[in-house]
Every structure is written in C-alpha cells, then in structure tokens.
Design a protein around this motif. Structure first.
Motif, PDB file in Angstrom:
ATOM      1  N   TRP A 150      31.895  10.356  55.747  1.00 47.49           N
ATOM      2  CA  TRP A 150      32.113   9.747  54.430  1.00 47.49           C
ATOM      3  C   TRP A 150      31.317   8.455  54.288  1.00 47.49           C
ATOM      4  CZ3 TRP A 150      34.504   4.876  54.426  1.00 47.49           C
ATOM      5  CH2 TRP A 150      34.541   4.269  53.173  1.00 47.49           C
ATOM      6  N   ALA A 151      31.333   7.624  55.307  1.00 45.02           N
ATOM      7  CA  ALA A 151      30.644   6.330  55.216  1.00 45.02           C
ATOM      8  C   ALA A 151      29.155   6.519  54.966  1.00 45.02           C
ATOM      9  CB  ALA A 151      30.874   5.522  56.491  1.00 45.02           C
ATOM     10  N   GLY A 152      28.534   7.462  55.665  1.00 43.57           N
ATOM     11  CA  GLY A 152      27.122   7.721  55.429  1.00 43.57           C
ATOM     12  C   GLY A 152      26.862   8.179  54.011  1.00 43.57           C
ATOM     13  N   CYS A 153      27.737   9.051  53.508  1.00 41.94           N
ATOM     14  CA  CYS A 153      27.593   9.523  52.123  1.00 41.94           C
ATOM     15  C   CYS A 153      27.772   8.382  51.128  1.00 41.94           C
ATOM     16  CB  CYS A 153      28.612  10.624  51.843  1.00 41.94           C
ATOM     17  SG  CYS A 153      28.327  12.161  52.748  1.00 41.94           S
ATOM     18  N   ALA A 154      28.715   7.475  51.409  1.00 43.22           N
ATOM     19  CA  ALA A 154      28.981   6.367  50.487  1.00 43.22           C
ATOM     20  C   ALA A 154      27.842   5.363  50.469  1.00 43.22           C
ATOM     21  CB  ALA A 154      30.287   5.674  50.868  1.00 43.22           C
ATOM     22  N   ILE A 155      27.204   5.163  51.617  1.00 40.88           N
ATOM     23  CA  ILE A 155      26.057   4.245  51.664  1.00 40.88           C
ATOM     24  C   ILE A 155      24.865   4.876  50.951  1.00 40.88           C
ATOM     25  CG2 ILE A 155      24.404   3.087  53.169  1.00 40.88           C
ATOM     26  CD1 ILE A 155      26.715   2.907  55.257  1.00 40.88           C
ATOM     27  N   GLY A 156      24.515   6.105  51.321  1.00 44.47           N
ATOM     28  CA  GLY A 156      23.377   6.767  50.706  1.00 44.47           C
ATOM     29  C   GLY A 156      23.600   7.092  49.246  1.00 44.47           C
ATOM     30  N   GLY A 157      24.837   7.416  48.886  1.00 46.18           N
ATOM     31  CA  GLY A 157      25.135   7.787  47.511  1.00 46.18           C
ATOM     32  C   GLY A 157      24.978   6.655  46.519  1.00 46.18           C
ATOM     33  N   TYR A 158      24.931   5.424  47.030  1.00 42.37           N
ATOM     34  CA  TYR A 158      24.782   4.289  46.121  1.00 42.37           C
ATOM     35  C   TYR A 158      23.423   4.292  45.422  1.00 42.37           C
ATOM     36  CZ  TYR A 158      25.994  -0.207  44.141  1.00 42.37           C
ATOM     37  OH  TYR A 158      26.302  -1.216  43.259  1.00 42.37           O
ATOM     38  N   GLN A 159      22.491   5.095  45.921  1.00 41.74           N
ATOM     39  CA  GLN A 159      21.188   5.196  45.252  1.00 41.74           C
ATOM     40  C   GLN A 159      21.294   5.896  43.902  1.00 41.74           C
ATOM     41  OE1 GLN A 159      17.580   5.449  48.164  1.00 41.74           O
ATOM     42  NE2 GLN A 159      19.000   7.096  48.621  1.00 41.74           N
ATOM     43  N   GLN A 160      22.325   6.703  43.721  1.00 44.11           N
ATOM     44  CA  GLN A 160      22.548   7.311  42.416  1.00 44.11           C
ATOM     45  C   GLN A 160      22.971   6.230  41.418  1.00 44.11           C
ATOM     46  OE1 GLN A 160      22.053  10.405  41.465  1.00 44.11           O
ATOM     47  NE2 GLN A 160      22.253  11.759  43.240  1.00 44.11           N
ATOM     48  N   THR A 161      22.862   6.516  40.158  1.00 42.17           N
ATOM     49  CA  THR A 161      23.161   5.496  39.146  1.00 42.17           C
ATOM     50  C   THR A 161      24.657   5.254  38.973  1.00 42.17           C
ATOM     51  OG1 THR A 161      23.107   7.163  37.388  1.00 42.17           O
ATOM     52  CG2 THR A 161      21.051   5.989  37.870  1.00 42.17           C
ATOM     53  N   ALA A 162      25.480   6.269  39.215  1.00 39.98           N
ATOM     54  CA  ALA A 162      26.905   6.163  38.896  1.00 39.98           C
ATOM     55  C   ALA A 162      27.620   5.032  39.630  1.00 39.98           C
ATOM     56  CB  ALA A 162      27.601   7.492  39.159  1.00 39.98           C
ATOM     57  N   PRO A 163      27.453   4.856  40.958  1.00 41.28           N
ATOM     58  CA  PRO A 163      28.193   3.786  41.638  1.00 41.28           C
ATOM     59  C   PRO A 163      27.827   2.395  41.134  1.00 41.28           C
ATOM     60  CG  PRO A 163      27.346   5.369  43.229  1.00 41.28           C
ATOM     61  CD  PRO A 163      26.695   5.671  41.925  1.00 41.28           C
ATOM     62  N   GLY A 164      26.543   2.142  40.956  1.00 40.33           N
ATOM     63  CA  GLY A 164      26.132   0.833  40.465  1.00 40.33           C
ATOM     64  C   GLY A 164      26.621   0.564  39.060  1.00 40.33           C
ATOM     65  N   THR A 165      26.577   1.588  38.212  1.00 36.77           N
ATOM     66  CA  THR A 165      27.100   1.435  36.852  1.00 36.77           C
ATOM     67  C   THR A 165      28.588   1.099  36.892  1.00 36.77           C
ATOM     68  OG1 THR A 165      25.474   2.992  35.965  1.00 36.77           O
ATOM     69  CG2 THR A 165      27.455   2.593  34.646  1.00 36.77           C
ATOM     70  N   ALA A 166      29.320   1.819  37.733  1.00 39.84           N
ATOM     71  CA  ALA A 166      30.762   1.568  37.847  1.00 39.84           C
ATOM     72  C   ALA A 166      31.040   0.151  38.309  1.00 39.84           C
ATOM     73  CB  ALA A 166      31.389   2.571  38.811  1.00 39.84           C
ATOM     74  N   LEU A 167      30.267  -0.337  39.274  1.00 39.73           N
ATOM     75  CA  LEU A 167      30.463  -1.698  39.770  1.00 39.73           C
ATOM     76  C   LEU A 167      30.119  -2.725  38.699  1.00 39.73           C
ATOM     77  CD1 LEU A 167      31.054  -3.699  42.062  1.00 39.73           C
ATOM     78  CD2 LEU A 167      28.672  -3.435  42.795  1.00 39.73           C
ATOM     79  N   ASN A 168      29.008  -2.541  38.024  1.00 41.04           N
ATOM     80  CA  ASN A 168      28.570  -3.514  37.025  1.00 41.04           C
ATOM     81  C   ASN A 168      29.449  -3.533  35.782  1.00 41.04           C
ATOM     82  OD1 ASN A 168      26.412  -4.415  38.585  1.00 41.04           O
ATOM     83  ND2 ASN A 168      25.029  -2.848  37.801  1.00 41.04           N
ATOM     84  N   VAL A 169      30.101  -2.410  35.497  1.00 36.95           N
ATOM     85  CA  VAL A 169      31.005  -2.365  34.340  1.00 36.95           C
ATOM     86  C   VAL A 169      32.367  -2.966  34.691  1.00 36.95           C
ATOM     87  CG1 VAL A 169      32.325  -0.817  32.856  1.00 36.95           C
ATOM     88  CG2 VAL A 169      29.877  -0.452  33.179  1.00 36.95           C
ATOM     89  N   THR A 170      32.910  -2.599  35.834  1.00 34.70           N
ATOM     90  CA  THR A 170      34.259  -3.055  36.168  1.00 34.70           C
ATOM     91  C   THR A 170      34.286  -4.501  36.654  1.00 34.70           C
ATOM     92  OG1 THR A 170      34.017  -2.123  38.398  1.00 34.70           O
ATOM     93  CG2 THR A 170      35.113  -0.756  36.741  1.00 34.70           C
ATOM     94  N   GLY A 171      33.268  -4.904  37.397  1.00 37.98           N
ATOM     95  CA  GLY A 171      33.284  -6.227  38.005  1.00 37.98           C
ATOM     96  C   GLY A 171      33.496  -7.387  37.053  1.00 37.98           C
ATOM     97  N   PRO A 172      32.659  -7.528  36.030  1.00 33.57           N
ATOM     98  CA  PRO A 172      32.791  -8.686  35.136  1.00 33.57           C
ATOM     99  C   PRO A 172      34.075  -8.691  34.316  1.00 33.57           C
ATOM    100  CG  PRO A 172      30.610  -7.691  34.963  1.00 33.57           C
ATOM    101  CD  PRO A 172      31.456  -6.734  35.732  1.00 33.57           C
ATOM    102  N   HIS A 173      34.674  -7.525  34.112  1.00 35.87           N
ATOM    103  CA  HIS A 173      35.823  -7.428  33.214  1.00 35.87           C
ATOM    104  C   HIS A 173      37.160  -7.287  33.929  1.00 35.87           C
ATOM    105  CE1 HIS A 173      32.928  -7.121  29.985  1.00 35.87           C
ATOM    106  NE2 HIS A 173      32.347  -6.114  30.602  1.00 35.87           N
ATOM    107  N   PHE A 174      37.139  -6.765  35.152  1.00 34.64           N
ATOM    108  CA  PHE A 174      38.392  -6.471  35.829  1.00 34.64           C
ATOM    109  C   PHE A 174      38.490  -7.064  37.230  1.00 34.64           C
ATOM    110  CE2 PHE A 174      37.391  -2.813  33.044  1.00 34.64           C
ATOM    111  CZ  PHE A 174      38.438  -2.919  32.149  1.00 34.64           C
ATOM    112  N   GLY A 175      37.421  -7.613  37.758  1.00 39.53           N
ATOM    113  CA  GLY A 175      37.404  -8.017  39.161  1.00 39.53           C
ATOM    114  C   GLY A 175      38.311  -9.188  39.482  1.00 39.53           C
ATOM    115  N   GLY A 176      39.021  -9.078  40.588  1.00 43.95           N
ATOM    116  CA  GLY A 176      39.860 -10.156  41.103  1.00 43.95           C
ATOM    117  C   GLY A 176      39.196 -10.834  42.282  1.00 43.95           C
ATOM    118  N   PRO A 177      39.950 -11.536  43.113  1.00 47.00           N
ATOM    119  CA  PRO A 177      39.381 -12.233  44.270  1.00 47.00           C
ATOM    120  C   PRO A 177      38.621 -11.272  45.180  1.00 47.00           C
ATOM    121  CG  PRO A 177      41.649 -12.906  43.909  1.00 47.00           C
ATOM    122  CD  PRO A 177      41.403 -11.758  42.988  1.00 47.00           C
TER     123      PRO A 177
END
Length: 491
Positions: A33-60
């Motif tokens: 799983w860890a290898g898939c999660a690291i390599g899978g970040y090259q797809q657009t979906a994970p980065g989009t999810a991070l950039n959308v949720t982070g500024p609006h919902f992110g905590g400490p």
C-alpha cells in the motif's frame, strides 16, 4: 448480535494470536500500500484533494502525506488519511482479496498511519494488530453479502472499508466493546461507493473517504457520540439495506479461525484485476512473436477468451483517459502487445489516445467462456503472413497459485516510490515500511526516509503548504474540538 460479536473479537485480539504467515501477509499488505500511495501521488486526484481540503478544512499538522513526507508537508490526521487513501488506490495497483474483489489495505493503513503519527507511542505490533483487525472486519463483512451486494452496483471496497477502518482505529485507541459498537454503527451509516464511478477520480475518492469516515467514527464514539449497537444486523441495518443476502453471523463466527488476509493478493499490473490474465497473455504473445522475428506492426487481428466477469468490469471498448483505460481489457491487451510491459505509464491519457495504441486496440476481439477461470485467459495474435501466436495463461502472476515474490514486491515498491522520492530515498522508504513490525514508535516512520531525518528530499511533487491551514467553517470547528478533546484524553 453481529456488531457486538465483531467488536468483542476485535477488542480481545492480541498480536500473539497471529501465526507468522498472518504477520508476513500484514507487513506485505502495508508496504505494498505504501508504495502505491507514494507513486499514486503522481496522478492528479491526490494533489487536487489535498489542495482543496487543506485551505478550507485543515487543522493542526500532525500527519504525513506519504509522497510529500518531510517537515513542511504534514496536515491534520483526517486529511492525511483521506489523501493517502486516494493516492493508494488511484493507480488501481493496490492489493485485492480475490473472493470479494475488495482492496482491503488502503483505507485501513491510511487511517492507522495518520492516527499513529498524531497520537505517538504506537509500536509496530500494536499497529499490525489494529491493521489485521480492520482488514478482517471488512473482508468478513464483504463475504457476508457477496455477491449480491457487488452485483447490484456497490463498490464493496469502500462500503465495507469505513467499517474496517473504524474497527482498526478503535482498536488502536483502546476502545471497549460498547464504544467500538458505536463506532461501527457510525461508520456503517457512512456507506459510500458505486461502480458507476469506475474509470474516474471518484473511484479512488471512495477509498479516501472510507478511511477518513472510519477514523471519524472511532473518534466520535470515543467521545460518547451514539449510533446503534446493532448497526450491521438490525432490521434496517447495513447488511439488510445494502444487499438482498446476508450471512454476517456465520462469517463473523470464523473471525480468528480463518484469516482472510492470507488470501490477499498483490497486483503486477495497475488496472482492474480481472483483465490481468489477458495482459499477461498479450505480453507473452509479444515475446513469442519477437522470438520468431515477427513484427507487432504486422498483426491483423487479436482474439482473447476470458472469464465473463472480465467484460462486466473491464469491457470499455474505447477509453479516452488513462483512468478509463484501467477498465478496458482491450487497452490492456493492446499495450501488452506493444510495450511488453504494463506499468502506470501505460495508463496515461497520452498512451490511451496514442494513434498506434488505438489502432491495435480496434483489432482486439474478446469473447467470454464461463469455463475459463478468473485467473486464466487465452490470447492469440494473427499476422499478415497468416502465422498465429497463441499464449494460454492458467494462473496469472499475482494470483494465489502464482503470487508475487518478495523480490517482485520490492521491485514494485521501488518502481513506484522512486518516481516520486528518487532511488535512494525510495530504498529508505522500503526498509522503513518492510520493518514496521519492529518499530517502537510508528510515528517516526516517515522520518526514517524524509527530510525530517536530515536527508534531503528529492520529491518533484508540489503542493501548497498544508502547515498554514486554518479551519474556516463552523462544522469543522466542531470536529476539531472533538479531535482536540480526544488528544487531551489519549495523548
């Protein structure tokens, strides 16, 4: 009562209950799983999810995005679980329990790592125990409603995944039986995922959401949030609402006796698993053809005989995106013939729409035969000179009868991780995850291969800095109050 039965088993589960094969299967599942999660970040979906949720919902910032694991790329635990869950599944390269087609590790491992980093002090044996508890919970649940639940259109990876994640996180937090029952109920009501979204970013969203939902369920239950103590088996509970068949008590009777994680398999190709035999057949046809000095460009037709489920799940004839290509056996056969290898690079938009690939894909004809098993296929290519090359696959690589070796799993991990982290740090990441069982504090795991440990990061990925995120909605303020209260209790 099934919900109580599951919670009772999970609460009493101990690391010493596991045989060496169960531990080995768990560790392999985690680092795959860890290898898939690291390599899978090259797809657009994970980065989009991070950039959308982070500024609006992110905590400490407490927990790492694996592909961005350094001191400036942590976010709160819920977002980390969400994004890592998406990243681990987006390439469709993750593990598979063949009997249910559930991908069991991504949501459970994503949530456990996020909570372990936030909480601190969790050792490797505790992590593995919680992981196995969650995986067994979701797979037994999946079996109890198989195949009707899947056949009517649910994506059972995520519909069972929130429950498995809730069990895993509850185990890690040390919740008692009634409280874990509440967590299971809160997770069960967050059922998510339908097959209509296969071939889109939303398929991996299912896994990320199941991870975050299961975590939230455990945290809410820990704070006294109520649901139902019979959330699974009640008259209008999970098993009766999502399926016309249920056998949950019988399946839960086997908890601790038959470990489903021993039937977990690992993919050699990043796409729908039912098309793997056809891909291997195509790769073998290419090798045999080249050995006979035949040119792939001289192919006039291609035929494949497959199990009927292949066309049900991967029957897209004319995919137009990389994600759609992952559900096209026609595309899988074409790239197997052309490239002689099938990696995430063969499932990009550019390759799916490449004129040479499209032309060969149109020459592929697929027929089904119920006598062909799901791990078998026959592929034949006919050439201009009338010669034909046929390859029969009896047990595709990655099946239970022909599993990936440890060396192949390591090669797969490094192939994915090195694309993001570079070769040296990818090696460090492999060593860290493959030795997770020996760790005294899993919260330090990412430090073993990231910039936090004095090693310069070579990641080419970019993202806005999640450390600067401040929640700005009333709803998330309530959630963060719950999380912070939990920290005070369990920290």
């Amino acid at each position: 009562m099934a919900t109580q039965q599951l919670a009772t088993w999970a609460v009493g589960l101990q690391y010493t209950d596991f045989s060496p094969p169960v531990i080995d299967a768990a560790v392999k599942s985690i680092y795959n799983w860890a290898g898939c999660a690291i390599g899978g970040y090259q797809q657009t979906a994970p980065g989009t999810a991070l950039n959308v949720t982070g500024p609006h919902f992110g905590g400490p910032p407490t927990s790492s995005i694996l592909a961005l694991a350094n001191g400036s790329t942590q976010t709160d635990a819920q977002i980390a679980a969400f994004v890592n869950g998406i990243a681990g599944h987006v390439d469709d390269y993750d593990d598979t329990h063949l009997q249910t087609i559930i991908h069991p590790s991504g949501h459970v491992a994503s949530a456990l790592l996020a909570v372990s980093e936030w909480k601190g002090g969790i050792n490797g044996s505790e992590f593995i125990t919680a992981f196995v508890a969650g995986v067994e919970a979701e797979l037994k649940l999946g079996l109890s409603v198989w195949p009707q639940h899947y056949d009517i259109g649910w994506h059972d990876t995520s519909t069972t995944g929130s429950v498995g994640t809730a069990v895993a996180v509850s185990k890690l937090l040390g919740l008692d039986v009634p409280t874990m029952q509440q967590a299971i109920g809160i997770a069960a009501t967050q059922v998510i995922g339908m097959q209509v979204f296969f071939g889109s970013d939303t398929k991996s969203f299912h896994v990320g959401r199941a991870s975050a939902s299961g975590m939230l369920a455990a945290l809410l239950a820990q704070q006294g949030f109520t649901s139902s103590l019979v959330g699974l088996e009640g008259e209008f509970g999970w098993v009766h609402v999502v399926s016309t068949r249920e056998n949950v008590t019988a399946e839960f009777d086997t908890l601790g006796k038959t470990y489903e994680i021993l039937s977990n398999t690992f993919k050699p190709y990043p796409c729908g698993i039912v098309m793997h035999p056809s891909i291997e057949g195509a790769i073998n046809v290419q090798a045999a053809a080249l050995a006979q000095n035949l040119s792939i460009s001289d192919i006039t037709s291609v035929s494949a005989t497959v199990n009927p489920e292949t066309l049900v799940l991967t029957g897209q004839i004319d995919p137009t995106t990389g994600l759609e290509g992952k559900f096209s056996v026609y595309h899988g056969i074409a790239v197997g013939l052309l490239y002689g290898t099938v990696t995430p690079q063969q499932f990009t938009d550019a390759v799916v729409t490449n004129s040479t690939v499209v032309a060969l894909r149109k020459l592929v004809n697929v027929t089904t035969d119920p006598n062909v098993s799901e791990v078998s296929a026959t592929v034949t290519a006919i050439f201009k000179n009338g010669q034909n090359v046929t390859q029969n696959i009896a047990n595709v690589i990655g099946s239970l009868a022909n599993p990936l070796t440890v060396d192949q799993l390591k090669t797969k991990f490094l192939g994915q991780a090195s694309l993001v982290l570079g070769n040296d740090i990818a090696e460090k990441a492999y060593e860290a995850f493959s030795n997770i069982g020996n760790m005294t504090d899993v919260s330090t795991l990412t430090q073993m291969f990231s910039g936090q440990n004095g090693t310069a990061s070579t990641s080419a990925s970019t993202s806005s800095s999640p450390r600067m995120r401040v929640p700005n909605t009333a709803v998330f303020t309530v959630i963060m109050a719950i999380l912070l209260g939990t920290v005070a209790l369990v920290g």
